[in-house]
Every structure is written in C-alpha cells, then in structure tokens.
Design a protein around this motif. Structure first.
Motif, PDB file in Angstrom:
ATOM      1  N   ARG A 131      65.060  96.647  36.588  1.00 10.67           N
ATOM      2  CA  ARG A 131      65.085  97.814  36.187  1.00 10.67           C
ATOM      3  C   ARG A 131      63.977  98.477  36.799  1.00 10.67           C
ATOM      4  NH1 ARG A 131      65.898  95.246  31.166  1.00 10.67           N
ATOM      5  NH2 ARG A 131      68.205  94.905  30.548  1.00 10.67           N
ATOM      6  N   ARG A 132      62.675  97.975  36.613  1.00 13.38           N
ATOM      7  CA  ARG A 132      61.472  98.316  37.167  1.00 13.38           C
ATOM      8  C   ARG A 132      61.879  98.879  38.758  1.00 13.38           C
ATOM      9  NH1 ARG A 132      58.710  95.419  33.532  1.00 13.38           N
ATOM     10  NH2 ARG A 132      58.798  93.647  34.703  1.00 13.38           N
TER      11      ARG A 132
ATOM     12  N   THR B 192      69.086  88.353  32.759  1.00  9.97           N
ATOM     13  CA  THR B 192      68.566  88.754  31.442  1.00  9.97           C
ATOM     14  C   THR B 192      67.123  88.554  31.469  1.00  9.97           C
ATOM     15  OG1 THR B 192      68.991  86.315  30.686  1.00  9.97           O
ATOM     16  CG2 THR B 192      70.520  88.038  30.056  1.00  9.97           C
ATOM     17  N   GLY B 193      66.269  88.829  30.411  1.00  4.85           N
ATOM     18  CA  GLY B 193      65.136  88.619  30.423  1.00  4.85           C
ATOM     19  C   GLY B 193      64.096  89.352  31.348  1.00  4.85           C
ATOM     20  N   THR B 194      62.917  88.515  31.782  1.00  2.00           N
ATOM     21  CA  THR B 194      62.142  89.089  32.697  1.00  2.00           C
ATOM     22  C   THR B 194      62.908  89.438  33.999  1.00  2.00           C
ATOM     23  OG1 THR B 194      60.481  87.230  31.884  1.00  2.00           O
ATOM     24  CG2 THR B 194      59.923  88.530  33.933  1.00  2.00           C
ATOM     25  N   ALA B 195      63.844  88.581  34.597  1.00  2.00           N
ATOM     26  CA  ALA B 195      64.491  89.143  35.936  1.00  2.00           C
ATOM     27  C   ALA B 195      65.173  90.310  35.686  1.00  2.00           C
ATOM     28  CB  ALA B 195      65.424  87.966  36.074  1.00  2.00           C
TER      29      ALA B 195
ATOM     30  N   ASP C 242      64.222  92.781  33.805  1.00  2.00           N
ATOM     31  CA  ASP C 242      63.064  93.782  33.430  1.00  2.00           C
ATOM     32  C   ASP C 242      62.596  94.222  34.795  1.00  2.00           C
ATOM     33  OD1 ASP C 242      63.385  93.781  30.648  1.00  2.00           O
ATOM     34  OD2 ASP C 242      61.775  92.409  30.443  1.00  2.00           O
ATOM     35  N   ASP C 243      62.413  93.121  35.746  1.00  2.00           N
ATOM     36  CA  ASP C 243      61.927  93.455  37.136  1.00  2.00           C
ATOM     37  C   ASP C 243      63.025  94.240  37.850  1.00  2.00           C
ATOM     38  OD1 ASP C 243      59.893  91.908  36.604  1.00  2.00           O
ATOM     39  OD2 ASP C 243      60.523  90.123  37.547  1.00  2.00           O
TER      40      ASP C 243
END
Length: 197
Positions: free
Chosen positions: A187-188, A179-182, A184-185
C-alpha cells in the motif's frame, strides 16, 4: 452579358437568382444563375437584381465561407468528447494563444491602426476588430470556466480515480493472500507511486 449568366446556362444545377420579375406574373422569378463574378456564383442575386453590389458581394463571400466550413465539417470523423472539462481547458488554451498572437500583430502596427479608405474616410484596420473579437472570446471562455468551477470538479474526479485504484489494490492483495506487513508495504509503495505520478 457573360455566357455563364444566360438563362440557358442556369439549368446546370447551380442555384438561380429567384428575384421577382418586375413585369412578370406572380411567382414569375429570375432564372439567371445566382451571384455575379467568379467569387460568388451560385449565391445571392444575379447582376441585374443587385448581385454585384458591395454589400451583396460581402454577404455572398460570408455565405460561401459558411458553406465551405459546413462541407468540411460533414467530412470530419467526429469523436464524442469523453472528458468535457479537459476539452474546455484545451479550447481555452487555443483561444488565449490566438488572442496573444493577434495582440502581437496589433502591437506591431504601432500608431498605424487607422487608414484612409477608397472613399477618403478614415477606417479602423481589420486587425483591431480581430483583436477585439479575440479578447471577447477569451473573456467568455475564461468566465465560463470560472463559473463551472472546473478545478474543483477535476480534483473530485482525481479523488474518485484514486479511490478506485485503492479499492482495486485492496482486492488484488486480498486475492493474492497478501496480509500484514507485506500488504502494508504494498500500500505504501502504491501511495508513493501515485504521488509521484
């Protein structure tokens, strides 16, 4: 009369002439082997019922070619087309390549596109007819592709595939507890990879 045309040799399984006999009873037909000469025995009429005319020989050769093509087709291992759009695009590429190949042959003819036939009449070379047919087919296939709007359909298919991949990625991240930043990373990184592909 050659031996392969005698009635006693017509019972070997090859098709018979079948023409109505002039002086026979109704239904009394010629039992000679169909065709004449080695190039089309078994097709058309016998020598005595028009099997040796130029038109009959040409028709028999066409029929034999069709028969051979059907026999080859019957032995093919045919796989259903999973992606008709891609298959049609490949076909268009083949048709266009054929048209370009024939175009080069016609260009090499220069001003020799006609010749004098056996009867003395001027005739158009077969290459010209092939080229015209190739142009017609190319136009038909490309017109069909334009009408089907294949590029837009392919783009929609690609979008659906991308949506499915994003959904799968979201499910994988959720199952792994990312979840969170991990998340998002991840997905990018996936988006960059898909764009590169």
């Amino acid at each position: 009369m050659s031996s392969h045309l005698r009635p006693e040799h017509a019972g070997d399984g090859r098709p018979k002439c079948g023409a109505q006999k002039r002086q026979g009873q109704p239904g009394d037909t010629c039992t000679l082997v169909a065709g004449f000469g080695t190039d089309h025995v078994g097709v058309g009429r016998c020598k005595f019922h028009g099997g040796n005319t130029r038109n009959q020989r040409a028709a028999a050769r066409a029929e034999l070619a069709d028969l051979e093509a059907r026999q080859v087709l019957a032995t093919l291992d045919v796989t259903p087309v999973a992606d008709p759009f891609a298959a049609l695009s490949r076909l268009a590429g083949q048709v266009l390549a054929w048209q370009e190949a024939i175009s080069r042959i016609v260009n090499d003819l220069g001003d020799r596109i006609r010749y004098e036939g056996a009867s003395g009449a001027e005739q158009l070379r077969a290459e010209i007819a092939l080229y015209e047919r190739a142009m017609d087919r190319t136009g038909q296939i490309l017109g069909m592709i334009a009408k089907l709007n294949i590029e837009d359909r392919m783009a929609r298919v690609t979008e659906r595939q991308a949506d499915a991949l994003v959904s799968a990625l979201e499910a994988a991240l959720a199952a792994a507890g990312v979840t969170g930043t991990a998340a998002d990373d991840a997905r990018r990184a996936a988006a960059r990879h898909l764009r590169a592909v």
